[in-house]
Scaffold this active site. Structure first.
Site, PDB file in Angstrom:
ATOM      1  N   SER A   1      38.645 -51.393 -12.783  1.00 46.16           N
ATOM      2  CA  SER A   1      38.298 -51.117 -14.321  1.00 46.16           C
ATOM      3  C   SER A   1      36.835 -51.645 -14.229  1.00 46.16           C
ATOM      4  O   SER A   1      35.770 -51.281 -14.782  1.00 46.16           O
ATOM      5  CB  SER A   1      38.671 -51.694 -15.113  1.00 46.16           C
ATOM      6  OG  SER A   1      40.282 -50.313 -15.187  1.00 46.16           O
TER       7      SER A   1
ATOM      8  N   ASP B   1      37.977 -45.167 -23.723  1.00 47.38           N
ATOM      9  CA  ASP B   1      39.050 -46.729 -23.066  1.00 47.38           C
ATOM     10  C   ASP B   1      40.077 -47.266 -24.202  1.00 47.38           C
ATOM     11  O   ASP B   1      40.353 -45.708 -25.161  1.00 47.38           O
ATOM     12  CB  ASP B   1      37.794 -47.534 -22.930  1.00 47.38           C
ATOM     13  CG  ASP B   1      38.157 -48.567 -21.318  1.00 47.38           C
ATOM     14  OD1 ASP B   1      38.953 -49.734 -21.817  1.00 47.38           O
ATOM     15  OD2 ASP B   1      37.904 -48.201 -20.815  1.00 47.38           O
TER      16      ASP B   1
ATOM     17  N   HIS C   1      40.694 -54.412 -23.343  1.00 48.85           N
ATOM     18  CA  HIS C   1      40.214 -53.698 -22.035  1.00 48.85           C
ATOM     19  C   HIS C   1      38.489 -53.425 -22.381  1.00 48.85           C
ATOM     20  O   HIS C   1      38.044 -53.478 -22.093  1.00 48.85           O
ATOM     21  CB  HIS C   1      41.375 -52.343 -21.765  1.00 48.85           C
ATOM     22  CG  HIS C   1      40.504 -51.992 -20.546  1.00 48.85           C
ATOM     23  ND1 HIS C   1      39.875 -50.786 -19.993  1.00 48.85           N
ATOM     24  CD2 HIS C   1      41.317 -52.745 -18.889  1.00 48.85           C
ATOM     25  CE1 HIS C   1      40.420 -50.489 -18.893  1.00 48.85           C
ATOM     26  NE2 HIS C   1      40.611 -51.303 -18.141  1.00 48.85           N
TER      27      HIS C   1
END
Length: 417
Positions: free
Chosen positions: A383, A147, A182
């Site tokens: 996600s 990621d 994220h």
């Protein structure tokens, strides 16, 4: 390597390399080989010239066979190579494909697509309680997360490993971008469901040069990072990223890399956020979004657990990829659905004194505001549904199941809506 440079490369299976180089002539040079993948990255000197030469060679040898899915000179190179070899060898052609550019599901900021990629600061009562696990409550399970870089966070303390380049080193008064949180958001979701997990966080993403540029990665680099996970001890791997293709076919290099992982680990991937109908065609094109029904890879690959998002009532989110025949239904290649709408998890700015630039919804051109999050955010997207499923699979493994058994158990617990 600039964006145009990716259009100057193809990837070839090692056992077919000499044959392909002979067909390409002096215009191709092997650049990088990875024995784990059995693939070689080949640089093309002049793609336009090579396309023209192969087109002429194909017309001379196979005048009645036009290559399919030609959207540019690189497609012409590949298409004519396949047409020539299929004619010569009774339908067989060598294994080769593009080194496509991957743009992450959430790394690409769909800023005007209905707000589902814009994190907001949660209310105090929305912040989840701390997750703890007694040593005897389950065995340790190693979870991979490929990621963005991970932000140090007290809620994650002591439960992650990172590459040297996968952990952020924030400077005083540094301005952050909203998508930088994220990986930290995903890590919090996984640990909330599998508190005995040890997170193996890595990145190969290159940040863009502007706030709305997101992070990108050539698939060759992604495939190599996936190969790195093969002997790492990781039992479940979360991939909240993906790419689409013009012809809807899986990228060969990604298919090869994933196939080497799935025999020994569970691979969980986000289905994508491009199913929204809140964008005009021009806005969708400007933001680089795939068609609403486009498959996203690796989620749509065989052996990968593809995850769509539902809200708190179990209703599929409007941004899931759609069924091209019935737009009211999610895409049929999505395997399971999990909470992915207005999820609260760990995020940037735990100290409260950093500046996080967040897009203001539906402004044209995109405008930003500065927000202090205090370590948590409310965010939506597949996600985070993928992270939820990754946590569930990890919890099943911690309870004694093998990765395949854990995937099967989660499939049964999370049927399609």
């Amino acid at each position: 390597m600039g964006k145009d440079a990716y259009d100057e490369h193809i990837v070839v299976a090692d056992e077919h390399l000499r044959m392909v180089l002979d067909l390409l002539g002096n215009g191709a040079t092997p650049e990088s080989t990875d024995p784990r993948l059995g693939l070689t990255l080949v640089q093309l000197a002049d793609v336009h010239d090579l396309a023209a030469r192969l087109e002429q060679a194909r017309k001379e040898e196979v005048p009645d066979r036009e290559p399919e899915h030609v959207h540019g000179p690189l497609d012409s190179v590949l298409g004519n190579l396949r047409a020539i070899t299929q004619y010569r060898y009774a339908g067989w052609s060598p294994t080769l494909g593009k080194n496509r550019i991957l743009t992450g599901v959430q790394f690409k900021p769909y800023t005007n697509a209905g707000g589902f990629t814009r994190p907001t600061r949660p209310e105090e009562g929305e912040i989840p309680r701390a997750y703890t696990a007694q040593p005897r409550s389950g065995r340790r399970v190693r979870v991979g997360i490929l990621d963005t870089r991970l932000d140090p966070h007290t809620r994650l303390g002591g439960r992650y490993y990172t590459d040297p380049d996968a952990l952020t080193h924030v400077q005083p008064d540094q301005e952050r971008q909203w998508w930088e949180g994220h990986a930290t958001f995903i890590a919090g979701i996984v640990l909330s469901l599998a508190p005995t997990a040890d997170l193996d966080v890595r990145t190969a993403l290159a940040p863009g040069t502007t706030p709305d540029a997101g992070w990108t990665m050539p698939l060759w680099t992604l495939a190599q990072r996936l190969a790195d996970y093969r002997d790492s001890g990781v039992q479940v791997l979360n991939l909240s990223l993906g790419c689409s293709t013009a012809d809807g076919q899986a990228p060969m290099v990604l298919e090869r890399a994933i196939a080497q992982l799935t025999p020994t680990m569970a691979v969980v991937a986000a289905a994508g956020n491009h199913g929204t109908n809140e964008l005009e065609d021009k806005d969708r094109e400007d933001q680089g979004m795939p068609r609403r029904a486009a498959p996203l890879f690796p989620a749509a690959l065989d052996g990968v657990l593809a995850v769509g998002a539902v809200d708190a009532q179990g209703v599929p989110a409007s941004f899931n990829p759609i069924d091209g025949k019935d737009e009211t239904k999610p895409a049929p290649w999505i395997d399971v659905f999990a909470p992915g709408v207005e999820v609260v998890s760990t995020y940037l700015d735990e100290t409260g004194d950093q500046r996080v630039q967040v897009p203001i919804e539906k402004t044209k051109p995109v405008e930003y505001e500065t927000v202090s999050f205090g370590g948590y955010a409310n965010w939506s997207g597949t996600s985070f549904a993928s992270a939820h499923v990754t946590g569930l699979v990890a919890a099943q493994i911690a309870g004694g199941k093998t990765p395949p058994e854990a995937v099967q158990a989660v499939r049964q617990d999370l049927p399609r809506p």
